[in-house]
Design an enzyme around this catalytic site. Structure first.
Site, PDB file in Angstrom:
ATOM      1  N   GLN A  71      16.114  26.979 -39.255  1.00 43.56           N
ATOM      2  CA  GLN A  71      17.433  27.587 -39.374  1.00 43.56           C
ATOM      3  C   GLN A  71      18.254  26.943 -40.497  1.00 43.56           C
ATOM      4  OE1 GLN A  71      18.447  26.934 -35.276  1.00 43.56           O
ATOM      5  NE2 GLN A  71      17.785  24.808 -35.420  1.00 43.56           N
TER       6      GLN A  71
ATOM      7  N   HIS B  23      30.345  20.642 -22.852  1.00 47.18           N
ATOM      8  CA  HIS B  23      29.442  19.615 -22.312  1.00 47.18           C
ATOM      9  C   HIS B  23      29.841  19.161 -20.913  1.00 47.18           C
ATOM     10  CE1 HIS B  23      28.514  19.264 -26.765  1.00 47.18           C
ATOM     11  NE2 HIS B  23      27.448  19.782 -26.175  1.00 47.18           N
TER      12      HIS B  23
ATOM     13  N   GLY C  43      10.908  24.868 -26.623  1.00 43.18           N
ATOM     14  CA  GLY C  43      11.172  24.749 -25.180  1.00 43.18           C
ATOM     15  C   GLY C  43      10.300  25.663 -24.343  1.00 43.18           C
TER      16      GLY C  43
ATOM     17  N   ASP D 144      20.548  24.342 -23.128  1.00 38.17           N
ATOM     18  CA  ASP D 144      21.660  24.248 -24.081  1.00 38.17           C
ATOM     19  C   ASP D 144      21.152  24.829 -25.403  1.00 38.17           C
ATOM     20  OD1 ASP D 144      23.779  23.566 -25.640  1.00 38.17           O
ATOM     21  OD2 ASP D 144      23.632  21.406 -25.323  1.00 38.17           O
TER      22      ASP D 144
HETATM   23  N1  SAM Z   1      26.498  24.631 -27.697  1.00 39.89           N
HETATM   24  C1  SAM Z   1      25.752  25.413 -28.585  1.00 39.89           C
HETATM   25  C2  SAM Z   1      26.043  26.871 -28.618  1.00 39.89           C
HETATM   26  O1  SAM Z   1      25.751  27.592 -27.665  1.00 39.89           O
HETATM   27  O2  SAM Z   1      26.615  27.299 -29.606  1.00 39.89           O
HETATM   28  C3  SAM Z   1      24.312  25.121 -28.526  1.00 39.89           C
HETATM   29  C4  SAM Z   1      24.130  23.795 -29.165  1.00 39.89           C
HETATM   30  S1  SAM Z   1      22.588  23.165 -29.439  1.00 39.89           S
HETATM   31  C5  SAM Z   1      22.863  22.661 -31.091  1.00 39.89           C
HETATM   32  C6  SAM Z   1      21.396  24.459 -29.543  1.00 39.89           C
HETATM   33  C7  SAM Z   1      20.047  23.932 -29.981  1.00 39.89           C
HETATM   34  O3  SAM Z   1      19.017  24.729 -29.420  1.00 39.89           O
HETATM   35  C8  SAM Z   1      19.809  23.954 -31.491  1.00 39.89           C
HETATM   36  O4  SAM Z   1      19.801  22.652 -31.984  1.00 39.89           O
HETATM   37  C9  SAM Z   1      18.458  24.645 -31.668  1.00 39.89           C
HETATM   38  O5  SAM Z   1      17.642  24.045 -32.632  1.00 39.89           O
HETATM   39  C10 SAM Z   1      17.890  24.513 -30.262  1.00 39.89           C
HETATM   40  N2  SAM Z   1      16.859  25.521 -29.946  1.00 39.89           N
HETATM   41  C11 SAM Z   1      16.865  26.839 -30.265  1.00 39.89           C
HETATM   42  N3  SAM Z   1      15.730  27.417 -29.837  1.00 39.89           N
HETATM   43  C12 SAM Z   1      14.998  26.467 -29.214  1.00 39.89           C
HETATM   44  C13 SAM Z   1      13.725  26.442 -28.584  1.00 39.89           C
HETATM   45  N4  SAM Z   1      12.988  27.560 -28.499  1.00 39.89           N
HETATM   46  N5  SAM Z   1      13.292  25.283 -28.052  1.00 39.89           N
HETATM   47  C14 SAM Z   1      14.042  24.155 -28.135  1.00 39.89           C
HETATM   48  N6  SAM Z   1      15.239  24.103 -28.750  1.00 39.89           N
HETATM   49  C15 SAM Z   1      15.721  25.236 -29.271  1.00 39.89           C
END
Ligand code: SAM
Length: 283
Positions: A29, A60, A137, A155
């Protein structure tokens, strides 16, 4: 200079940029860090607001303390996503937690937040209970053994790009399988307000309620997310988030929180009529 997030074709949100701190395209991304006078440092993924220094406590607090006040015996936690570290920071405040596995697909988010957003990411530096895996994930839950987590916190970003797999039946079924009989799943549940967000909200709720015997939704106020009205899902095999709330136990822990409290816990599950109707409608 302004950062602008497009909520839909005719609506956008802008925040003045004092400084564009950093920009990088990772394997997953586009990552940008900015500074704004009111909100402090904030970062975006693919042009969507993720975390600001000023309002991150709301998100959080609500992802972490709601399940912990329902089941204070939670020991083993899985965080999916959450690369900024804010969710890990809040959950690691509980001395009773023995292990936290955090699965973030994009290592660059973690490393850059450690550099530019220590307010949330310093929690990732040195707690022996925390293990970080840089993986998808969805794959992680597919490969995890059954009944090993008491709590899963999703999250994640929205269901476009790398986050897509985290809104599927396959993902929710695996979460159900790897949770203990007392397990709780909290997930980023989108927003009821603008059409596209509301569509995703309904879609994920209809899947979660077919997967878990208890599936509720709760709300919180997030100034920098589209419409400011955002939701988490609370799904469980055993616990009702209100009937099983342990207010006294949680209050006796004496944790200082800026947004969460046990009165608000109950209120957060009282949804506006239009939201209830959308969630009840058959998607
Ligand atoms: N609070 C935030 C929001 O909803 O706007 C979310 C914050 S957190 C930074 C979200 C994280 O999910 C990102 O760092 C992204 O890289 C991660 N992410 C997205 N898809 C994912 C996946 N399939 N497995 C693990 N992490 C993932």
């Amino acid at each position: 200079m302004w950062f602008t997030e497009h909520y839909q074709n005719d609506i956008k949100f802008s925040i003045e940029v004092q400084e564009h701190i950093y920009s990088e395209k990772s394997n997953y991304q586009q990552i940008d860090f900015y500074k704004n006078k009111t909100f402090g440092t904030f970062f975006t993924l693919d042009g969507f607001m993720m975390v600001t220094q000023k309002d991150e406590f709301i998100y959080h607090d609500m992802i972490s303390h709601v399940p912990m006040a329902v089941n204070p015996n939670i020991k083993n936690v899985l965080i999916i996503g959450g690369g900024d570290g804010g969710t890990a920071r809040e959950i690691l405040r509980y001395k009773s937690i023995s292990s936290v596995d955090m699965v973030e697909i994009d290592e660059r988010v973690v490393r850059l937040c450690q550099k530019f957003l220590p307010q949330t990411a310093s929690s990732l530096d040195d707690d022996f209970r925390l293990k970080i895996y840089f993986e998808d994930g969805l794959k992680f839950v597919q490969n995890s053994s059954s009944e090993q987590y008491d709590l899963i916190l999703v999250d994640s970003t929205d269901p476009i790009g790398p986050g897509e797999g985290l809104f599927t039946y396959e993902f929710y079924n695996n979460c159900n399988r790897i949770l203990t009989k007392e397990g709780i799943l909290i997930n980023q549940h989108e927003s009821p307000y603008y059409e596209q967000d509301a569509y995703e909200m309904k879609r994920s709720h209809s899947k979660i309620k077919k997967t878990f015997p208890i599936a509720k939704v709760y709300q919180f106020h997030m100034p920098t997310y589209a419409s400011g009205h955002w939701l988490f899902g609370f799904a469980s095999k055993k616990y009702d988030p209100i009937k099983d709330l342990k207010s006294n136990l949680w209050n006796n822990l004496n944790l200082q929180t800026k947004y969460y409290n046990t009165d608000l816990h109950i209120g957060a599950f009282m949804l506006p009529t239009y939201v209830k109707q959308q969630l009840e409608s058959n998607y």
